[in-house]
Design a protein around this motif. Structure first.
Motif, short mmCIF file in Angstrom:
data_model
loop_
_atom_site.label_atom_id
_atom_site.label_comp_id
_atom_site.label_asym_id
_atom_site.label_seq_id
_atom_site.Cartn_x
_atom_site.Cartn_y
_atom_site.Cartn_z
N LEU A 55 116.99 10.36 -35.68
CA LEU A 55 117.42 9.60 -36.37
C LEU A 55 117.69 8.78 -36.01
O LEU A 55 118.00 7.18 -36.31
CB LEU A 55 118.24 10.04 -37.63
N TYR A 60 118.57 4.93 -37.98
CA TYR A 60 118.84 5.22 -39.02
C TYR A 60 120.41 5.61 -38.88
O TYR A 60 120.89 5.90 -40.10
CB TYR A 60 118.14 5.76 -39.46
N ARG A 73 120.31 0.26 -42.11
CA ARG A 73 119.46 0.20 -42.19
C ARG A 73 118.89 0.53 -43.49
O ARG A 73 117.76 0.09 -44.01
CB ARG A 73 118.06 0.94 -40.80
N PHE A 74 119.45 1.75 -43.59
CA PHE A 74 119.17 2.35 -44.86
C PHE A 74 119.16 0.54 -46.15
O PHE A 74 118.49 1.04 -47.16
CB PHE A 74 119.54 3.61 -45.39
#
Length: 258
Positions: A55, A60, A73-74
């Motif tokens: 991740l 992320y 990024r979320f």
């Protein structure tokens, strides 16, 4: 190592499921190390480390000297998903105006996978409220928006949602019995609005009305929420409900011509 398990007639990739479990764990802890996250999830440290490293490589997860947290990024993904939603496009300006008019938090929400999703919220300057974040998933029966949405569904659909998600308690005022929930939903259908009376957060009251939309748009509902003592029955009926219904009418009209 990826494996595929046959589940309910569909393939499931365990490694993907584990990655999302790791993401959820980091979200719940805020920041954490590998050992702490492994204990929190009851997953071997080696497995947690592999998923965190992957991740991190993908951007992320952020690693600050062995302490991990989710990246923005979320936020990018969530923002794009919301921006692409037609119901968001036709409600956002009206929700802003609703908050200004009533002086309370105004929200728009939809149902997804048996949960209420807060699609958009506006908190007017000076208001005092619990700052539930946009995008929050919440039990349907806890909130006025969720109950307004449930009231638009058939008995079979409501039963299916309750079977999947249950009726857990949030406060001492939460509805936790199926019969009482169905009785309240029938009342909501008759009166055209839903009340959340300290059922999710003590001291907080909310009023919601459903948005009638075409088949191309998901069902939605809008609400006004604030301290219970500021939303007495007289104010709800004389000020809040007329404002909500006016916004609902505008949104429905905009949705038809969007």
């Amino acid at each position: 190592m990826e494996t595929e398990n046959r589940d309910a007639g569909e393939y499931r990739i365990d490694a993907v499921a584990t990655s999302f479990e790791v993401v959820r764990g980091v979200l719940e802890l805020g920041t954490c190390g590998v050992r702490e996250l492994a204990a929190h999830l009851d997953i071997p440290k080696s497995t947690v480390h592999v998923h965190l490293t992957t991740l991190e490589d993908l951007g992320y997860v952020i690693n600050r000297q062995g302490t991990y947290q989710l990246s923005y990024r979320f936020l990018e993904i969530g923002g794009q998903v919301r921006h692409q939603a037609e119901i968001y496009q036709v409600t956002r300006d009206e929700i802003d105006e609703l908050a200004r008019e009533t002086g309370h938090v105004a929200t728009a929400g939809i149902e997804e996978n048996g949960y209420r999703v807060m699609l958009f919220r506006t908190e007017p300057s000076g208001s005092v409220f619990n700052n539930a974040p946009t995008g929050e998933y919440t039990r349907m029966h806890w909130t006025s928006v969720g109950k307004a949405l449930l009231a638009t569904r058939s008995t079979e659909e409501v039963t299916s949602i309750v079977d999947r998600r249950g009726l857990p308690r949030a406060t001492k005022r939460t509805i936790t019995e199926r019969e009482k929930l169905h009785e309240e939903l029938e009342t909501i259908r008759e009166q055209g609005y839903a009340i959340e009376d300290e059922e999710r957060v003590l001291g907080v009251k909310a009023v919601a009305v459903p948005i009638e939309s075409d088949d191309d748009l998901p069902d939605a509902a809008i609400s006004v929420a604030g301290p219970k003592h500021e939303l007495d029955p007289d104010r709800v009926h004389e000020e809040v409900l007329p404002a909500l219904r006016n916004v609902a009418n505008v949104v429905e009209l905009r949705a038809r011509h969007y």
